[in-house]
Scaffold this motif. Structure first.
Motif, mmCIF file in Angstrom:
data_model
loop_
_atom_site.group_PDB
_atom_site.id
_atom_site.type_symbol
_atom_site.label_atom_id
_atom_site.label_comp_id
_atom_site.label_asym_id
_atom_site.label_seq_id
_atom_site.Cartn_x
_atom_site.Cartn_y
_atom_site.Cartn_z
ATOM 1 N N GLY A 56 47.709 56.846 44.001
ATOM 2 C CA GLY A 56 46.485 56.548 44.734
ATOM 3 C C GLY A 56 45.651 55.551 43.974
ATOM 4 O O GLY A 56 46.041 55.079 42.903
ATOM 5 N N ASP A 58 42.124 54.636 42.078
ATOM 6 C CA ASP A 58 40.959 55.287 41.488
ATOM 7 C C ASP A 58 39.717 54.405 41.534
ATOM 8 O O ASP A 58 38.716 54.662 40.882
ATOM 9 C CB ASP A 58 41.249 55.817 40.077
ATOM 10 N N THR A 181 51.559 58.218 29.298
ATOM 11 C CA THR A 181 50.370 58.974 29.698
ATOM 12 C C THR A 181 49.249 58.042 30.188
ATOM 13 O O THR A 181 48.074 58.259 29.896
ATOM 14 C CB THR A 181 49.867 59.839 28.523
ATOM 15 N N SER A 183 47.554 55.740 33.636
ATOM 16 C CA SER A 183 47.000 56.155 34.938
ATOM 17 C C SER A 183 48.073 56.705 35.866
ATOM 18 O O SER A 183 47.821 57.655 36.622
ATOM 19 C CB SER A 183 46.329 54.963 35.622
ATOM 20 N N SER A 184 49.281 56.109 35.833
ATOM 21 C CA SER A 184 50.347 56.591 36.730
ATOM 22 C C SER A 184 50.723 58.018 36.370
ATOM 23 O O SER A 184 50.813 58.896 37.237
ATOM 24 C CB SER A 184 51.581 55.685 36.651
ATOM 25 N N ARG A 204 52.600 58.818 23.567
ATOM 26 C CA ARG A 204 52.667 58.003 22.348
ATOM 27 C C ARG A 204 51.272 57.845 21.757
ATOM 28 O O ARG A 204 51.073 57.939 20.570
ATOM 29 C CB ARG A 204 53.292 56.644 22.664
ATOM 30 N N SER A 205 50.309 57.558 22.632
ATOM 31 C CA SER A 205 48.905 57.546 22.182
ATOM 32 C C SER A 205 48.033 58.020 23.346
ATOM 33 O O SER A 205 48.322 57.714 24.500
ATOM 34 C CB SER A 205 48.487 56.160 21.684
ATOM 35 N N LYS A 290 41.939 51.053 26.021
ATOM 36 C CA LYS A 290 42.985 51.163 27.044
ATOM 37 C C LYS A 290 42.260 51.367 28.355
ATOM 38 O O LYS A 290 41.117 51.868 28.349
ATOM 39 C CB LYS A 290 43.810 52.432 26.826
ATOM 40 N N ARG A 291 42.920 51.068 29.449
ATOM 41 C CA ARG A 291 42.259 51.312 30.733
ATOM 42 C C ARG A 291 41.908 52.794 30.842
ATOM 43 O O ARG A 291 42.769 53.660 30.645
ATOM 44 C CB ARG A 291 43.155 50.908 31.893
ATOM 45 N N TRP A 457 47.691 47.065 28.297
ATOM 46 C CA TRP A 457 48.528 46.087 29.001
ATOM 47 C C TRP A 457 47.818 44.758 29.264
ATOM 48 O O TRP A 457 48.353 43.898 29.939
ATOM 49 C CB TRP A 457 49.099 46.683 30.284
HETATM 50 P P1 NAP Z 1 50.246 51.998 31.372
HETATM 51 O O1 NAP Z 1 48.807 52.239 31.544
HETATM 52 O O2 NAP Z 1 50.684 50.732 30.772
HETATM 53 O O3 NAP Z 1 50.805 53.231 30.567
HETATM 54 C C1 NAP Z 1 52.116 53.248 30.082
HETATM 55 C C2 NAP Z 1 52.298 54.486 29.258
HETATM 56 O O4 NAP Z 1 53.638 54.532 28.796
HETATM 57 C C3 NAP Z 1 51.414 54.515 28.010
HETATM 58 O O5 NAP Z 1 51.011 55.839 27.782
HETATM 59 C C4 NAP Z 1 52.366 54.019 26.921
HETATM 60 O O6 NAP Z 1 52.051 54.466 25.631
HETATM 61 C C5 NAP Z 1 53.648 54.667 27.381
HETATM 62 N N1 NAP Z 1 54.837 53.991 26.879
HETATM 63 C C6 NAP Z 1 55.250 52.730 27.136
HETATM 64 N N2 NAP Z 1 56.407 52.480 26.506
HETATM 65 C C7 NAP Z 1 56.728 53.615 25.836
HETATM 66 C C8 NAP Z 1 57.787 53.975 24.982
HETATM 67 N N3 NAP Z 1 58.757 53.113 24.696
HETATM 68 N N4 NAP Z 1 57.787 55.224 24.455
HETATM 69 C C9 NAP Z 1 56.789 56.078 24.732
HETATM 70 N N5 NAP Z 1 55.759 55.801 25.534
HETATM 71 C C10 NAP Z 1 55.726 54.572 26.068
HETATM 72 O O7 NAP Z 1 51.033 52.106 32.780
HETATM 73 P P2 NAP Z 1 50.620 52.869 34.113
HETATM 74 O O8 NAP Z 1 50.180 54.249 33.842
HETATM 75 O O9 NAP Z 1 51.725 52.665 35.080
HETATM 76 O O10 NAP Z 1 49.353 52.092 34.600
HETATM 77 C C11 NAP Z 1 49.335 50.676 34.609
HETATM 78 C C12 NAP Z 1 48.125 50.204 35.316
HETATM 79 O O11 NAP Z 1 48.348 50.303 36.708
HETATM 80 C C13 NAP Z 1 46.870 51.018 35.085
HETATM 81 O O12 NAP Z 1 46.234 50.750 33.886
HETATM 82 C C14 NAP Z 1 46.066 50.621 36.265
HETATM 83 O O13 NAP Z 1 45.439 49.385 36.065
HETATM 84 C C15 NAP Z 1 47.125 50.522 37.322
HETATM 85 N N6 NAP Z 1 47.164 51.782 38.024
HETATM 86 C C16 NAP Z 1 46.082 52.024 38.784
HETATM 87 C C17 NAP Z 1 46.001 53.188 39.433
HETATM 88 C C18 NAP Z 1 44.781 53.396 40.242
HETATM 89 O O14 NAP Z 1 44.414 54.496 40.469
HETATM 90 N N7 NAP Z 1 44.093 52.330 40.700
HETATM 91 C C19 NAP Z 1 46.984 54.152 39.335
HETATM 92 C C20 NAP Z 1 48.100 53.876 38.547
HETATM 93 C C21 NAP Z 1 48.168 52.676 37.896
HETATM 94 P P3 NAP Z 1 50.984 53.656 24.730
HETATM 95 O O15 NAP Z 1 49.669 53.886 25.396
HETATM 96 O O16 NAP Z 1 51.081 54.265 23.389
HETATM 97 O O17 NAP Z 1 51.403 52.212 24.768
#
Ligand code: NAP
Length: 499
Positions: A56, A58, A181, A183-184, A204-205, A290-291, A457
């Motif tokens: 969804g 946010d 960990t 937003s997804s 991881r963090s 981080k976001r 990111w």
């Molecule tokens: P993300 O914020 O980039 O999070 C990726 C997660 O995976 C982080 O916790 C990261 O750890 C971990 N990770 C990556 N590589 C890894 C590895 N090799 N080993 C262990 N952990 C690893 O990705 P996302 O959650 O898909 O979200 C991306 C962006 O999409 C969001 O910031 C947001 O802008 C958007 N989004 C928006 C919504 C919304 O509600 N509007 C919802 C979902 C996504 P580290 O933190 O330590 O790097």
């Protein structure tokens, strides 16, 4: 070029929020000679691809929408993925875009032909198309990032990414590992925790998390939105101003940063009574580096009996599950990669070649940069939607996208107006304009918390901020209100200086 390659005046690449926004603005200016190329069989971009449970938005829907296609539902505050997708379908239908959409056409290369002053678009099937101008709208969150973990290929169970959800794989009663960990993951974990047998969440963090208000409006607010004239507009305006006045200063270490930090700490303390777990969930960096995750059900899900937060680093994946560095193997039959996206690669994997044969990937080897996030000098008549440094960390991305769409449509109008009577006109940014823009971005970046010591990111591996706009949305709108003749060259194609 293949003989008689199909030609369009403007090629828009991508039918997500950005591409549809650009197409609508072209139509609104009476520019109807364009094609929207989309590699998939449907529109929606990230909102088509991300169908994981709980997916969804946010950002409140009234702000996560275009002002020229206002959102008018008085019940939904935070839309789920199907609702955002429905909104985008409605935009495409209401604005007559459907005949312009060309599905199943993946553009793999863009090549500027100096002799014809046209762009040649190569497709995945080898066919070619030509265009006078190209608008790329391929998103920043479209390429899933998979973790590079030893042994992953030998895992005997099922593994997939949140953005490529396997809907044929029922999670009920399974042992599931979620890696990541962000937003997804924070949306997914509470949604599946109740139906899986065991859930291991590999962190991881940690992220700072703020409470998220209900997805539906309170009935009184809903009634007010439904009945009071101008209420939807006023609500949108309020959301916009709040983000500019409260969130932006916080991300720029301003006066509201302490307030945000207090809110995040209180939320964590209220939802996680166990001090050991709380310590593992407490980030070491400023709120917003981080976001920020917005969730009121993520922490409670982590405290369930069948859920374990694993913070020991992953050593490897085995046939049976995931082994951490302390030697513990936690068995799993499903691994879900909530590991985010390859965000700093921008137009990749498209190969983009500009005037004089220059390669965009070579030009961007130290990080993507574009004047206003839109123009790259040496790549005439190429316009980037959601390009470098145009993501908003504090407000809705629809604001920058809307500004870009209106700006790009004005540029195309300029080309059309000046190109009358058979003259071919090209528009290119001056290198000095890009340098001045970059100075503004870099100066802003230094003030933000994004460049602190955390992974996010928005920046490249060497710490260069390539994705976010570090100033206000108001300033971005002002800078893109109209094409600036001092920053651009608008010249007959045959008079473009040799490069
Ligand atoms: P993300 O914020 O980039 O999070 C990726 C997660 O995976 C982080 O916790 C990261 O750890 C971990 N990770 C990556 N590589 C890894 C590895 N090799 N080993 C262990 N952990 C690893 O990705 P996302 O959650 O898909 O979200 C991306 C962006 O999409 C969001 O910031 C947001 O802008 C958007 N989004 C928006 C919504 C919304 O509600 N509007 C919802 C979902 C996504 P580290 O933190 O330590 O790097």
């Amino acid at each position: 070029m293949t003989p008689r390659a199909p030609h369009t005046q403007v090629a828009v690449i991508g039918a997500g929020l950005a591409g549809l926004g650009a197409a609508i603005q072209l139509k609104r200016r009476g520019l109807h000679s364009f094609t929207v190329y989309e590699k998939a069989a449907d529109l929606g971009g990230t909102w088509r691809d991300n169908t994981y449970p709980g997916a969804g938005c946010d950002i409140p829907s009234h702000l996560y929408s275009y002002s020229f296609a206002p959102y008018r539902d008085s019940t939904v505050r935070y839309p789920r993925q199907p609702e955002v997708l429905a909104y985008l379908r409605r935009c495409a239908g209401d604005h007559g875009l459907v005949p312009h959409l060309r599905y199943g056409t993946e553009i793999t290369s863009l090549r500027y032909d100096d002799t014809t002053a046209r762009w040649i678009l190569g497709t995945a099937t080898g066919a070619e198309h030509t265009a006078d101008a190209v608008v790329t709208a391929v998103g920043q969150l479209s390429l899933p990032k998979y973790p590079d973990l030893p042994g992953l290929d030998g895992f005997a169970g099922t593994a997939f990414h949140t953005a490529r959800w396997d809907h044929g794989h029922d999670l009920t009663g399974r042992d599931v590992a979620v890696i990541g960990t962000g937003s997804s993951a924070a949306q997914l974990v509470p949604e599946i925790a109740g139906r899986v047998r065991r859930l291991h969440v590999y962190q991881r963090s940690p992220n700072w998390v703020l409470p998220k208000p209900g997805e539906r409006f309170h009935p009184l607010l809903s009634a007010a939105l439904r009945t009071l004239p101008g209420a939807h507009r006023a609500y949108r305006g309020l959301l916009f101003r709040r983000s500019e006045a409260v969130l932006l200063p916080a991300l720029r270490r301003g006066r509201t940063a302490a307030l945000l930090a207090l809110m995040a700490r209180r939320h964590l303390a209220a939802q996680v009574p166990d001090p050991k777990l709380r310590a593992r969930l407490t980030p070491s960096f400023a709120v917003g580096c981080k976001r920020i995750v917005l969730s009121s059900d993520y922490f409670p899900a982590l405290t369930r009996e069948n859920v374990e937060l694993v913070t020991d680093p992953i050593a490897r994946v085995t046939e049976k599950g995931i082994e951490t560095r302390d030697g513990t193997l936690r068995e799993a039959d499903t691994i879900i990669h909530a590991t985010g996206f390859r965000t700093t690669e921008f137009l990749a994997p498209m190969e983009v070649t500009g005037s004089g044969g220059r390669r965009l990937d070579a030009q961007w080897r130290h990080g993507a940069r574009a004047h206003l996030g839109i123009h790259v000098p040496g790549f005439p008549n190429l316009f980037l939607m959601y390009g470098p440094n145009t993501n908003l960390g504090h407000n809705s991305v629809t604001l920058t996208l809307e500004a870009q769409a209106a700006y790009v449509a004005q540029c195309v109008q300029l080309l059309t107006d000046h190109g009358a009577r058979g003259r071919r006109i090209v528009l290119d940014a001056r290198p000095e304009a890009l340098e001045a823009w970059q100075r503004r971005v870099d100066e802003g970046a230094r003030r933000t918390v994004w460049t602190d010591d955390c992974t996010n990111w928005f920046k490249t591996a060497d710490g260069t901020l390539t994705n976010n706009w570090p100033h206000s949305a108001t300033l971005y709108r002002r800078l893109t209100a109209r094409p600036d003749p001092a920053a651009l060259r608008l010249v007959p194609a045959d008079r473009l200086p040799a490069r």
